[in-house]
Design an enzyme around this catalytic site. Structure first.
Site, mmCIF file in Angstrom:
data_model
loop_
_atom_site.group_PDB
_atom_site.id
_atom_site.type_symbol
_atom_site.label_atom_id
_atom_site.label_comp_id
_atom_site.label_asym_id
_atom_site.label_seq_id
_atom_site.Cartn_x
_atom_site.Cartn_y
_atom_site.Cartn_z
ATOM 1 C CB THR A 50 -1.586 9.698 1.218
ATOM 2 O OG1 THR A 50 -1.477 8.889 2.399
ATOM 3 C CG2 THR A 50 -0.414 10.658 1.151
ATOM 4 N N GLY A 52 -6.343 2.292 -0.514
ATOM 5 C CA GLY A 52 -6.351 2.606 0.901
ATOM 6 C C GLY A 52 -5.510 3.819 1.230
ATOM 7 C CB CYS A 53 -2.230 4.053 2.888
ATOM 8 S SG CYS A 53 -2.731 3.157 4.376
ATOM 9 C CB VAL A 54 -1.959 5.210 -2.522
ATOM 10 C CG1 VAL A 54 -1.815 6.129 -3.730
ATOM 11 C CG2 VAL A 54 -0.652 4.472 -2.260
#
Length: 210
Positions: A153, A148-150
């Site tokens: 990013t 998700g966020c990793v």
């Protein structure tokens, strides 16, 4: 055909050099993923421990450490469609306990903390401008969750001109399958993927500040 060979033959998986001015970016290492009564609990204690070791290695070399966290207004008015798509994000409403940093990875005075509402730490935040002002050229990225966020990013770091190195064992997910799939995709298309030991060695090779 072997999947690695297939991607390499097709022209994926080039390499990006480690820069001279790195920072560590700690993505959403918060209680939501560690508290067993949280809807987002993921059993990622090992990733948190590895993240803490990475941060310690960075601080030893006076490398900047930047933290991110997710926070929403009550009711999620600033969460848009993402908040509607993932109802579990209600755990990050302002003032709740799940959005707090874990004790092992709590920012120090002077550390930059980026508050975000979407998966990427860059989307809708001042992160890119902050890193540019700090003359950062490379990011060692750790955090939650890998898929998700990793992942978001890491992709955006590349697109903003920062060399992204994802530290695999300092990232975690609620299941090993999306974790490994995300690392495979990142490694072949967007980022370097390294182990904690490799990341620590890269930091150790940096010249000490006079």
């Amino acid at each position: 055909m072997n999947l690695e060979h297939d991607y390499e033959k097709a022209g994926f998986g080039g390499s990006l050099p480690f820069g001279r001015r790195p920072a560590v970016l700690v993505v959403d290492m918060v209680r939501a993923y560690l508290e067993k009564d949280s809807p987002l609990y993921a059993g990622v204690e090992d990733a948190v421990a590895a993240g803490a070791a990475l941060v310690a290695a960075a601080r030893e070399r006076e490398v900047p450490v930047v933290f991110t966290k997710v926070e929403y207004l009550p009711g999620g008015a600033d969460g848009g469609l993402f908040y509607r798509k993932v109802p579990a994000l209600a755990a990050f409403q302002r003032g709740g306990p799940y959005g707090e940093f874990v004790p092992e990875l709590t920012p120090r005075d002077g550390d930059v903390v980026v508050v975000k509402q979407y998966a990427s730490a860059f989307f809708g935040t001042s992160l890119a401008a902050t890193l540019t002002a700090m003359s950062v050229d490379t990011l060692l990225i750790c955090g939650l969750s890998t898929s998700g966020c990793v992942r978001a990013t890491g992709v955006d770091a590349l697109q903003h001109g920062f060399i992204p190195y994802v530290v695999a064992d300092a990232c975690g997910d609620r299941d090993p399958r999306p974790h490994e799939a995300a690392l495979f995709d990142l490694r072949h298309k967007y980022t370097e993927v390294v182990s904690l030991a490799e990341a620590a060695d890269l930091l150790a090779r940096l010249p000490r500040t006079p």
